[in-house]
Write a protein that holds these residues in place. Sequence first.
Motif, mmCIF file in Angstrom:
data_model
loop_
_atom_site.group_PDB
_atom_site.id
_atom_site.type_symbol
_atom_site.label_atom_id
_atom_site.label_comp_id
_atom_site.label_asym_id
_atom_site.label_seq_id
_atom_site.Cartn_x
_atom_site.Cartn_y
_atom_site.Cartn_z
ATOM 1 N N TYR A 8 0.836 -1.205 0.000
ATOM 2 C CA TYR A 8 0.000 0.000 0.000
ATOM 3 C C TYR A 8 0.869 1.254 0.000
ATOM 4 O O TYR A 8 0.581 2.225 -0.697
ATOM 5 N N ALA A 9 1.968 1.212 0.742
ATOM 6 C CA ALA A 9 2.895 2.355 0.772
ATOM 7 C C ALA A 9 3.488 2.603 -0.613
ATOM 8 O O ALA A 9 3.623 3.747 -1.041
ATOM 9 N N TYR A 10 3.836 1.511 -1.325
ATOM 10 C CA TYR A 10 4.366 1.674 -2.679
ATOM 11 C C TYR A 10 3.333 2.349 -3.581
ATOM 12 O O TYR A 10 3.651 3.299 -4.304
ATOM 13 N N LEU A 11 2.096 1.856 -3.531
ATOM 14 C CA LEU A 11 1.051 2.434 -4.384
ATOM 15 C C LEU A 11 0.798 3.891 -4.026
ATOM 16 O O LEU A 11 0.620 4.730 -4.910
ATOM 17 N N ARG A 12 0.829 4.220 -2.755
ATOM 18 C CA ARG A 12 0.637 5.615 -2.356
ATOM 19 C C ARG A 12 1.807 6.476 -2.825
ATOM 20 O O ARG A 12 1.625 7.643 -3.163
ATOM 21 N N SER A 13 3.007 5.908 -2.863
ATOM 22 C CA SER A 13 4.150 6.687 -3.347
ATOM 23 C C SER A 13 4.028 6.992 -4.831
ATOM 24 O O SER A 13 4.512 8.013 -5.306
ATOM 25 N N GLU A 14 3.374 6.118 -5.585
ATOM 26 C CA GLU A 14 3.170 6.335 -7.017
ATOM 27 C C GLU A 14 1.929 7.180 -7.302
ATOM 28 O O GLU A 14 1.915 7.959 -8.244
ATOM 29 N N LEU A 15 0.884 7.007 -6.476
ATOM 30 C CA LEU A 15 -0.419 7.584 -6.794
ATOM 31 C C LEU A 15 -0.859 8.720 -5.891
ATOM 32 O O LEU A 15 -1.805 9.432 -6.222
ATOM 33 N N GLY A 16 -0.209 8.899 -4.764
ATOM 34 C CA GLY A 16 -0.714 9.851 -3.787
ATOM 35 C C GLY A 16 -1.859 9.208 -3.019
ATOM 36 O O GLY A 16 -1.965 7.986 -2.953
ATOM 37 N N ASP A 17 -2.727 10.020 -2.456
ATOM 38 C CA ASP A 17 -3.858 9.476 -1.706
ATOM 39 C C ASP A 17 -4.745 8.646 -2.614
ATOM 40 O O ASP A 17 -5.118 9.080 -3.707
ATOM 41 N N ALA A 18 -5.052 7.446 -2.161
ATOM 42 C CA ALA A 18 -5.922 6.549 -2.914
ATOM 43 C C ALA A 18 -6.649 5.651 -1.926
ATOM 44 O O ALA A 18 -6.120 5.332 -0.866
#
Length: 101
Positions: A8-18
């Motif tokens: 989840y941290a990786y995805l947030r680093s790519e996408l911002g808040d999600a």
Amino acid sequence: MSLTDAEYAYLRSELGDADRTDLEARHLRLSSLQAVAVEVLRERKATLVSDPLNVTVQGVATVNNAENVKALERQIATIEEVTLNESAYATPVSLRRRRSR
């Protein structure tokens, strides 16, 4: 299968808040963190492109999203490139220590 905190941290680093629930559903369907990130980024790009990229209210404000679209395209290309390069090394190899003489 839910996302781990690291995923989840990786995805947030790519996408911002999600929304975590949305990301988990996409991950279950796509089976890849990179595919999830690319899909979300493509949706964001499609949203920007569906509206006029440049809007000017004379003497008040100008909004230009062309650079945002280019930034999303670069980010998508980077993720896809990394995914292709990593696929060659996706199979783990066990390492053995050499016997000392």
